[in-house]
Enzyme design. Structure first.
Site: not given
Length: 404
Positions: A168-170, A172-173
């Site tokens: 999710a974080d990656s 999103t980046g």
């Protein structure tokens, strides 16, 4: 060679992964990124995870790559004055605090756009800047659950599972970097000046997964996790282990490639079976196909499977460990793993590959406050003023703050 984003100036108020990765991706192509950390509280990625031999966290080394580091208490009046000077000279500001943090500090988008009407603001948050879940705290795993990714990962009779990296974080980046570039393009075309890119962490995965919602709403089909096979199970494939213990993923995305795969594992009799004439018909008998592939792979060595698949132009890919990734000839040939002089730590290089203006790894994550003095000098502060800010606890300095 100058990077294609050389004159793009970005302020990063982000922390952890999602927002910092978006700026790291752009920094690879020359963007001038100034990451701002509090003098009393640095980004947790400096400490999270394993450390390199020099004692610096390896995750920080790559997330902080190519970035200048300013240690500044921007919530103070004097610190906010410094931030204003930066904003006035910058193109983009990136943040991933909870909704309302910037507003309570007196630097919401309305204020930032007063300082610089052309500023692009990327705001990353768990669930977005509005809506009933606006103030609910969230981390990447919560986003993976909300997006449906965890629901579709794992075995049919087992629990939902998270992937082996911060998906999710990656993502999103990656989506954040795309949002910034779209907003800048709109400005260049005269469509809009400064605007806000509002990105919830679950939304990037939701968009990239893509097919479950139209599958349900358009075809009344609800995908389910399916172990080593695809959730939709519309094409032959899966994960299989050779007789000498090597894991392979096997796949076919069309009727033609499926026929080649069936011929490789079962000969003409299997490939010509009328049950497998089309992908639609094949999907009704996928268990038979899966078992045939499994029987063939488990009874042959990696070399034997590769040879037979190559003969029929079918696809079977070895699952690489991290050790195998770092020594893989194709990955090395592409230049996808890089380092900087004097650093043992290697990282993934700039991607995608541009023929005329390729990206560049200039340095890895620096020390807290490493560039504070040089940044403040560029803003017009003299050394006496910088020292006073430092002594007041508003600016952090570092002995290496004059690195080139």
């Amino acid at each position: 060679m100058a990077g294609p984003l050389e004159h793009l100036k970005i302020i990063e108020l982000g922390h952890v992964i999602a927002a910092p990765l978006s700026t790291a991706l752009l920094s690879d192509f020359g963007a001038d990124v100034i990451k701002i950390e509090s003098p009393n509280r640095t980004d947790m990625m400096r400490e999270l995870g394993p450390k390199a031999e020099d004692g610096v966290g390896v995750w920080w080394k790559t997330l902080g790559r190519n970035k200048k580091i300013l240690s500044l208490n921007w919530k103070s009046d004097e610190g906010r004055a410094v931030l204003r000077r930066l904003v006035e000279e910058s193109d983009v500001l990136v943040e991933n605090f909870r909704p309302g943090v910037l507003e309570r500090a007196g630097i919401g988008p309305d204020v930032l756009h007063e300082w610089n009407p052309d500023l692009m603001i990327l705001r990353v948050s768990g669930y977005g800047q509005d809506g009933p879940m606006r103030d609910v705290p969230a981390f990447g795993r919560a986003a993976e659950a909300m997006s449906g990714l965890a629901h579709l990962t794992g075995f049919t009779d087992g629990p939902p599972m998270h992937p082996g990296f911060p998906a999710a974080d990656s993502t999103t980046g990656l989506m954040g970097a795309l949002g910034i570039m779209i907003a800048l393009f709109a400005k260049e075309k005269g469509i809009a000046r400064g605007q806000v890119v509002d990105l919830a962490v679950f939304e990037a995965l939701l968009r990239l997964m893509d097919y479950p919602v139209p599958a349900l709403t358009g075809a009344k089909h609800s995908p389910r996790r399916n172990g080593l096979r695809q959730p939709m199970d519309f094409a032959p494939g899966g994960m299989f282990r050779t007789s000498d213990g090597v894991w392979l993923t096997v796949s076919a995305g069309s009727a033609e490639t499926a026929q080649r795969l069936l011929r490789a594992v079962g000969g003409d009799d299997l490939a010509n079976d009328p049950r497998f004439a089309t992908l639609a018909e094949m999907s009704q008998h996928m268990t038979v196909v899966f078992d045939a592939i499994n029987d063939f792979v488990t009874q042959h060595t990696l070399a034997e499977v590769k040879a037979e698949f190559a003969k029929h132009d079918a696809v079977a890919s070895q699952v690489l460990s991290v050790e195998e990734i770092t020594t893989n000839e194709q990955i090395r040939h592409r230049g996808d793993i890089v380092a900087v002089p004097g650093e043992q730590t290697q990282v993934i290089g700039p991607i995608p590959h541009l023929s005329a203006t390729p990206g560049e790894l200039r340095w890895l994550g620096r020390e807290p406050g490493a560039d504070s003095r040089s940044i403040l000098r560029d803003l017009g502060f003299d050394d006496a003023h910088i020292t006073a800010l430092h002594e007041a606890g508003l600016v952090g300095l570092n002995v290496k703050d004059d690195m080139p």
